[in-house]
Design a protein around this motif. Structure first.
Motif, mmCIF file in Angstrom:
data_model
loop_
_atom_site.group_PDB
_atom_site.id
_atom_site.type_symbol
_atom_site.label_atom_id
_atom_site.label_comp_id
_atom_site.label_asym_id
_atom_site.label_seq_id
_atom_site.Cartn_x
_atom_site.Cartn_y
_atom_site.Cartn_z
ATOM 1 N N GLU A 64 0.834 -1.200 0.000
ATOM 2 C CA GLU A 64 0.000 0.000 0.000
ATOM 3 C C GLU A 64 0.873 1.256 0.000
ATOM 4 O O GLU A 64 0.481 2.298 -0.527
ATOM 5 N N ASN A 65 2.077 1.150 0.570
ATOM 6 C CA ASN A 65 3.011 2.281 0.537
ATOM 7 C C ASN A 65 3.722 2.384 -0.807
ATOM 8 O O ASN A 65 3.879 3.485 -1.355
ATOM 9 N N TRP A 66 4.163 1.257 -1.350
ATOM 10 C CA TRP A 66 4.815 1.288 -2.664
ATOM 11 C C TRP A 66 3.880 1.846 -3.720
ATOM 12 O O TRP A 66 4.295 2.619 -4.593
ATOM 13 N N SER A 68 1.539 4.049 -3.484
ATOM 14 C CA SER A 68 1.424 5.506 -3.441
ATOM 15 C C SER A 68 2.686 6.186 -3.952
ATOM 16 O O SER A 68 2.621 7.231 -4.610
ATOM 17 N N GLU A 69 3.844 5.606 -3.680
ATOM 18 C CA GLU A 69 5.103 6.200 -4.140
ATOM 19 C C GLU A 69 5.192 6.173 -5.665
ATOM 20 O O GLU A 69 5.580 7.161 -6.295
ATOM 21 N N ASN A 184 -2.493 7.126 1.933
ATOM 22 C CA ASN A 184 -1.125 7.269 1.443
ATOM 23 C C ASN A 184 -1.049 8.214 0.254
ATOM 24 O O ASN A 184 -0.119 9.016 0.146
ATOM 25 N N GLU A 188 1.344 11.781 -0.298
ATOM 26 C CA GLU A 188 2.354 11.885 -1.348
ATOM 27 C C GLU A 188 2.167 13.171 -2.153
ATOM 28 O O GLU A 188 3.129 13.881 -2.454
#
Length: 221
Positions: A64-66, A68-69, A184, A188
């Motif tokens: 879920e973090n990757w 958004s990045e 997230n 960003e």
């Protein structure tokens, strides 16, 4: 080429990737402790570290973090083609043509020219959009992995409450999936907006992300 020279020439990637590895390991270790604390609080048996790495809870937290990045970077690459911010080091100058806008089909071709430019045709079309393509492919893959691992974690929580599990596609339609994603995504784009605006008025000597310290605020790029 000596190793010291190679390391210097690739130090930005090397250091940032090393920091990723350090923080990824820290996330895994701390997440493992949190997960087992939660297991014990619910009267369940703790699991091993490698079992945790394969769990939906860990995968969901990672992807879920990757997701958004990669969305942030892909969107930023595309938006900076068309949109400007006067005075920002992150923007192309208003009304001016920059080298990034040049048509590679009109470039002088030499032995060091990238192969797709020399080849032309389909391969050039892909290559001249390859940076955005990469980030959006990684974003799409991260969304699917987030959905798959999130469905496993979500189903585990439902099982503890006597409810049936859900599949990946069903999980994509839940508010839980979109809450995890949006919390997230919003952060960003807030960070990008802050960088774009702050670089108009603030400086960091020595950084290519900043204008020269003595440059006027209204100078873009």
């Amino acid at each position: 080429m000596t190793f010291a020279r190679w390391l210097r020439e690739h130090s930005l990637f090397t250091v940032t990737f090393a920091l990723f590895v350090v923080f990824f390991a820290g996330m895994a270790v701390s997440g493992f402790a949190v997960y087992n604390d939660d297991q014990l609080e619910h009267g369940l048996a703790p699991i091993g570290f490698f079992a945790y790495l394969g769990s939906g809870a860990f995968g969901e937290a990672v992807f879920e973090n990757w997701e958004s990045e990669f969305l942030q970077m892909g969107a930023y690459v595309v938006l900076t083609i068309f949109l400007i911010q006067k005075g920002s080091s992150e923007s192309k100058p208003p009304g001016e043509r920059v080298p990034q806008d040049d048509d590679p089909r009109e470039a002088k071709v030499g032995p060091k020219t990238p192969w797709p430019v020399r080849r032309g045709g389909f391969w050039l079309v892909v290559y001249e959009n390859s940076l955005a393509i990469l980030f959006f492919v990684l974003f799409g893959a991260s969304v699917l992995l987030h959905a798959a691992t999130g469905a496993a974690a979500y189903s585990e929580d439902r099982a503890a409450h006597g409810l049936p599990p859900v599949g990946m596609w069903e999980y994509l339609g839940t508010s839980q999936f979109w809450f995890e994603s949006m919390q997230n995504w919003q952060s960003e784009f807030l960070a990008v907006a802050a960088l774009v605006l702050a670089s108009v008025y603030l400086r960091q000597r020595g950084s290519p992300e900043s204008k020269p310290v003595a440059a006027p605020h209204g100078e873009t790029g």
